[in-house]
Write an enzyme that holds these catalytic residues in place. Structure first.
Site: not given
Ligand SMILES: *Cc1c(COP(=O)(O)O)cnc(C)c1O
Length: 420
Positions: A274, A309, A340-341
């Site tokens: 993210r 999200r 349809c939600e």
């Molecule tokens: C989803 C995930 C991430 C990344 O998470 P972010 O919130 O996008 O930083 C990193 N490591 C693992 C093991 C994950 O499952």
């Protein structure tokens, strides 16, 4: 804070042209922003020798994006075979790839070991015996259980299905050594979308403590500690951003202290998704219907197949209307898709400038866990993805799904198991 002012300044004036050329809806990602954030992260942690980001591929699994990660000299964090394939195609090899799966199958172990291997991050002690070809370098995912309280999205570690328990740590590394492991890493992931950086600092402190404990017991020196991802971004205009530099400074101090005390320090890895791409993406969709019943609805041509999200986490995504920056005259809308939600809404009771059919809406911060989470329920297909390149040109990096794609899994040879 929504997408950066710089991205807005470059995107908004050409959104109409892009929509005319490619059609709506589409996600569009900002190459310049992704590169800048990647460079900032490296700079922030430059005080830790061997720091490396392993981009969490699941956040934005597009080959063109992974190419940018490769150019930033990032590794790839994968948890499925398609993610492994995509990372290797993007140029990742050997220890550029960290395979962090959960409830792992033999096929996945074999894929992780194929083509020069990857760093195997084991999720459970029972898997040690099941790894077909045990690697020299092995890592375990640690679940602190009641030692940490989780944050909102990822939940309480005690209830989390991930990782080995605190009590299993020593036996896990011992068993791995018995299977021939000679090099070691330690991983955890206890936060998601966390903007309070002290939480991440505590995670680094926790891993350093565990690594010292394992060294005392087993004489192992860890090559790396992977603090996971989970760095949060501000989705709401009033959200304060995570202070990356302050966080990096405190974590760097922890590693320096460890080095003074132990005469060495492990490298630090991180696997953010993210943080790297989230704020550098937007979903552009066109208003196609307007209805007034108990509430005012703006129907748009995207739906939750493009962005889960809001429906899944009740997440806020900021919305702008192209050409209508004046928010003094506003109406209160629910922005809805066509699925349809009833939770298929990008915004609920949101004050926005008056919207007319044909207006283009920009839904902010879709660069991570956006398109990637899309699905085909209700025969609603996933949209295209575009890249706004640093020179201002726009490139198609994934076409939209078609009805033919949807029906593809229905084309197969007849296969009947006769009744006994
Ligand atoms: C989803 C995930 C991430 C990344 O998470 P972010 O919130 O996008 O930083 C990193 N490591 C693992 C093991 C994950 O499952």
């Amino acid at each position: 804070m929504p997408i950066s002012q710089s991205f807005q300044d470059r995107l908004f004036p050409i959104t109409d042209d892009i929509a005319k050329h490619y059609g709506t809806p589409f996600h569009i990602y900002d190459e310049a922003g992704i590169r800048a954030t990647g460079e900032e992260l490296k700079k922030a942690f430059s005080g830790i020798e061997g720091f490396r980001e392993y981009y969490a591929v699941k956040a934005l699994p597009n080959p063109r994006i992974l190419e940018l990660m490769q150019e930033l000299d990032f590794g790839f964090d994968c948890s499925s075979i398609p993610e492994l394939i995509m990372s290797r195609d993007a140029g990742g090899s050997g220890e550029d790839i960290m395979f962090t799966s959960n409830n792992t199958t033999e096929d996945e172990f074999l894929a992780a070991a194929a083509e020069g291997g990857s760093i195997l991050n084991l999720d459970d002690i029972s898997l040690i015996a099941k790894v077909p070809v045990f690697p020299e370098l092995v890592c375990f995912r640690y679940n602190p259980g009641p030692r940490r309280t989780g944050n909102i999205i990822i939940g309480n570690p005690v209830e989390a299905k991930y990782g080995i328990s605190h009590e299993q740590v020593i036996s896990a590394y011992k068993m791995a050594m018995e299977r021939g492991a000679k090099r070691f890493g330690l991983h955890t992931m206890v936060a998601s979308n966390e903007r309070d950086y002290s939480y991440i600092v505590e995670t680094a402190r926790m891993l350093l403590q565990i690594s010292a404990m394992v060294e005392d017991e087993l004489g192992i020196r860890f090559e790396f500690l992977n603090i996971g991802g989970g760095l949060g971004i501000p989705y709401k205009p009033e959200d304060s951003p995570l202070d990356l530099d302050a966080m990096a400074k405190e974590i760097t101090e922890l590693f320096n202290d460890f080095k003074s005390e132990h005469g060495y320090a492990p490298r630090m890895y991180m696997e953010s998704g993210r943080w790297i791409t989230g704020p550098h993406g937007a979903l552009v969709t066109r208003a196609i219907n307007h209805k007034s019943i108990y509430r005012q609805y703006v129907g748009v041509d995207a739906c939750m197949s493009s962005l889960m999200r809001p429906a899944l986490y009740d997440a806020y995504h900021h919305v702008d209307v192209i050409g209508k920056s004046d928010r003094t005259k506003s109406e209160t809308y629910d922005i809805a898709g066509s699925l349809c939600e009833n939770n298929d809404k990008f915004a609920v009771q949101r004050d926005l400038p008056p919207i007319h059919e044909g207006d283009l809406l920009v839904i902010h911060d879709t660069g991570a866990h956006g398109h990637a989470m899309g699905f085909q329920y209700n025969g609603r297909l996933r949209p295209k993805e575009l890249l706004l390149r640093t020179d201002g040109s726009v490139e198609l990096i994934r076409r939209a799904e078609t009805n033919e794609d949807y029906f593809q899994t229905l084309s197969f040879e007849e296969n009947v198991l006769p009744a006994k």
